[in-house]
Write a protein that holds these residues in place. Structure first.
Motif, PDB file in Angstrom:
ATOM      1  N   TYR A   1      -1.483   4.603  -3.934  1.00 14.82           N
ATOM      2  CA  TYR A   1      -0.268   5.423  -4.016  1.00 14.82           C
ATOM      3  C   TYR A   1       1.013   4.603  -4.189  1.00 14.82           C
ATOM      4  O   TYR A   1       2.082   5.183  -4.350  1.00 14.82           O
TER       5      TYR A   1
ATOM      6  N   ASP B   1       2.616   3.042  -2.039  1.00 14.69           N
ATOM      7  CA  ASP B   1       3.469   3.198  -0.858  1.00 14.69           C
ATOM      8  C   ASP B   1       2.662   2.810   0.366  1.00 14.69           C
ATOM      9  O   ASP B   1       1.733   3.516   0.756  1.00 14.69           O
TER      10      ASP B   1
ATOM     11  N   TYR C   1      -7.196   8.786  11.255  1.00 21.28           N
ATOM     12  CA  TYR C   1      -6.366   9.581  10.353  1.00 21.28           C
ATOM     13  C   TYR C   1      -7.088  10.889  10.045  1.00 21.28           C
ATOM     14  O   TYR C   1      -8.259  10.899   9.711  1.00 21.28           O
TER      15      TYR C   1
ATOM     16  N   PHE D   1       3.345   3.008   3.341  1.00 21.13           N
ATOM     17  CA  PHE D   1       3.518   3.940   4.458  1.00 21.13           C
ATOM     18  C   PHE D   1       2.950   5.331   4.159  1.00 21.13           C
ATOM     19  O   PHE D   1       3.189   6.264   4.928  1.00 21.13           O
ATOM     20  N   PHE D   2       2.214   5.479   3.057  1.00 24.03           N
ATOM     21  CA  PHE D   2       1.770   6.813   2.626  1.00 24.03           C
ATOM     22  C   PHE D   2       0.985   7.539   3.711  1.00 24.03           C
ATOM     23  O   PHE D   2       1.317   8.658   4.100  1.00 24.03           O
ATOM     24  N   PHE D   3      -0.062   6.917   4.225  1.00 24.02           N
ATOM     25  CA  PHE D   3      -0.902   7.564   5.229  1.00 24.02           C
ATOM     26  C   PHE D   3      -0.189   7.661   6.580  1.00 24.02           C
ATOM     27  O   PHE D   3      -0.383   8.630   7.312  1.00 24.02           O
TER      28      PHE D   3
ATOM     29  N   THR E   1      -5.152   0.505   1.226  1.00 28.31           N
ATOM     30  CA  THR E   1      -5.495   1.663   0.411  1.00 28.31           C
ATOM     31  C   THR E   1      -4.241   2.397  -0.044  1.00 28.31           C
ATOM     32  O   THR E   1      -4.141   2.833  -1.200  1.00 28.31           O
ATOM     33  N   ALA E   2      -3.277   2.549   0.861  1.00 29.54           N
ATOM     34  CA  ALA E   2      -2.038   3.257   0.537  1.00 29.54           C
ATOM     35  C   ALA E   2      -1.277   2.545  -0.581  1.00 29.54           C
ATOM     36  O   ALA E   2      -0.770   3.178  -1.516  1.00 29.54           O
ATOM     37  N   LEU E   3      -1.209   1.228  -0.501  1.00 28.30           N
ATOM     38  CA  LEU E   3      -0.484   0.460  -1.511  1.00 28.30           C
ATOM     39  C   LEU E   3      -1.205   0.482  -2.856  1.00 28.30           C
ATOM     40  O   LEU E   3      -0.578   0.642  -3.913  1.00 28.30           O
TER      41      LEU E   3
ATOM     42  N   SER F   1      -4.756   1.449   7.028  1.00 27.63           N
ATOM     43  CA  SER F   1      -4.636   2.168   5.750  1.00 27.63           C
ATOM     44  C   SER F   1      -3.685   1.513   4.766  1.00 27.63           C
ATOM     45  O   SER F   1      -3.585   1.959   3.624  1.00 27.63           O
TER      46      SER F   1
ATOM     47  N   LYS G   1       3.029   8.161   7.129  1.00 28.84           N
ATOM     48  CA  LYS G   1       3.970   9.285   7.097  1.00 28.84           C
ATOM     49  C   LYS G   1       3.241  10.615   7.265  1.00 28.84           C
ATOM     50  O   LYS G   1       3.707  11.495   7.997  1.00 28.84           O
ATOM     51  N   ARG G   2       2.117  10.762   6.597  1.00 25.94           N
ATOM     52  CA  ARG G   2       1.341  11.997   6.735  1.00 25.94           C
ATOM     53  C   ARG G   2       0.758  12.134   8.135  1.00 25.94           C
ATOM     54  O   ARG G   2       0.683  13.236   8.689  1.00 25.94           O
TER      55      ARG G   2
END
Length: 390
Positions: free
Chosen positions: A59, A61, A363, A63-65, A54-56, A51, A67-68
């Motif tokens: 969003y 970030d 995820y 680490f976005f996915f 896609t996260a970068l 992820s 962390k969730r």
């Protein structure tokens, strides 16, 4: 010398007795415990790897996915711990209420301001900080309710009109609501899960084949006149090369990922397909990313861990001396196993793409929380049996 050996043995037994009081997992199936733990941690690692692009991009970030996902994993562990020590008698009494609650949640996804759309479908209940996918809980609600009903009304199981039809009406209501979201893959899985539970509960195979024969034309009608992408998935399954940039894009990119991984893979984090070539890389197609980065060895490891869950879970069910606990355990194991087989089968082009995620690995907060809660029930059954034996 003999006295020293006996004394050492007594000290060892006293230490083990103390350890059992401190470590709750001593009473559950340790092989199942470690298989689930390894698969969950491995899934977290692969969610991050799959992820990050896609996260970068979406969003800012990386680490976005992750962390969730870790938050959902933490809540799932708490849920697993809770169901491990929950009274199964009390849980059984809640089966009808849980079924009604899930039906209410499935209605709420269509209520403006509460239901939330994603990917062109209303599948989530949005309550501010809490977002949940009711169809994931519906899988467990069906298992729990039918395990109770099949044991309570045992004499009706082999009667088509009094045993099979009432179950199908209840499950059909759930399937209809899920179908309206729309989510054909999950709706079919709920129906399939209900038929599996009837079979495990002693239902007549001829009745189940009759139901399948009656529902087959309905399934064909939905494919022909329902959402266009439903039929596109069937076309892509049989001949993805006819439209490599459209209908067949998902499955072809999945095969490219698996093929480029070879035996040992490109290396952890070295996937190329996750750079916006393979869609849904951290959800539906995470198994393809595992194959690309860790090769056949990585995909085989995941398959072996699911095999261990099947082996130990089925063993727990067979060793239980309570019909309800045994049927509930069988239903949970069957649900987890078939979801894994459907997901891996789609990635490997053995089955059409359905949108079913890989339990404990993909995820998905709702799926992870419910699956770990179900695993806790398996721990509960194993723990109760061990205490009875002792």
């Amino acid at each position: 010398m003999l006295w020293g050996k006996v004394h050492f043995q007594s000290l060892l037994e006293a230490y083990e007795a103390r350890l059992r009081k401190v470590q709750w997992w001593w009473e559950v199936d340790p092989v199942l415990f470690w298989a689930v733990l390894i698969l969950s941690l491995f899934g977290s690692l692969m969610v991050f790897s799959a992820s990050m692009t896609t996260a970068l991009y979406a969003y800012g970030d990386v680490f976005f996915f992750l962390k969730r996902h870790l938050l959902a994993l933490g809540l799932g562990v708490l849920g697993c711990f809770g169901t491990t020590f929950l009274s199964l008698e009390r849980l059984r009494k809640m089966s009808k209420k849980l079924l009604l609650f899930v039906l209410l949640l499935l209605f709420l996804v269509f209520v403006p301001g509460i239901g939330r759309a994603g990917g062109g479908a209303y599948r989530w209940v949005d309550l501010g900080p809490l977002n949940f996918q009711p169809s994931e809980l519906a899988k467990f609600a069906i298992i729990l309710y039918m395990a109770d009903a099949l044991v309570t009304y045992r004499e009706r199981v082999r009667d088509f009109w009094r045993g099979v039809v009432p179950f199908l009406i209840l499950v059909g209501m759930m399937c209809l609501l899920v179908l309206l979201e729309p989510d054909l893959g999950t709706a079919l899985f709920l129906l399939f899960l209900a038929l599996v539970m009837i079979f495990l509960g002693g239902g007549n195979v001829a009745h189940l084949l009759l139901v399948a024969a009656v529902l087959a034309p309905l399934g064909l009608f939905l494919l022909l006149f329902g959402k266009d992408y439903w039929m596109d998935r069937i076309v892509a399954f049989f001949n993805p090369w006819s439209d490599p940039r459209g209908k067949g894009f998902h499955i072809l990119q999945s095969l490219v990922a698996l093929g480029s991984g070879g035996l040992w893979g490109r290396g952890l984090g070295e996937s190329r397909q996750k750079f916006f070539f393979l869609p849904d890389r951290h959800t539906d197609f995470i198994y393809a990313i595992i194959g690309e980065e860790l090769g056949f060895v990585g995909t085989a490891l995941v398959a072996v861990l699911f095999g261990i869950i099947l082996w130990r879970g089925w063993r727990i069910a067979l060793q239980s001396d309570d019909e309800f606990e045994a049927l509930l355990s069988m239903g949970i194991v069957a649900s987890i196993l078939f979801q894994a087989l459907i997901n891996m089968g789609a990635v490997l082009k053995f089955l059409p793409v359905t949108g079913i995620t890989l339990p404990l690995v993909s995820y998905g907060s709702s799926s992870l929380f419910v699956t770990l809660g179900e695993i806790g029930i398996l721990f509960n059954v194993a723990r109760r049996r061990k205490r009875k034996v002792e």
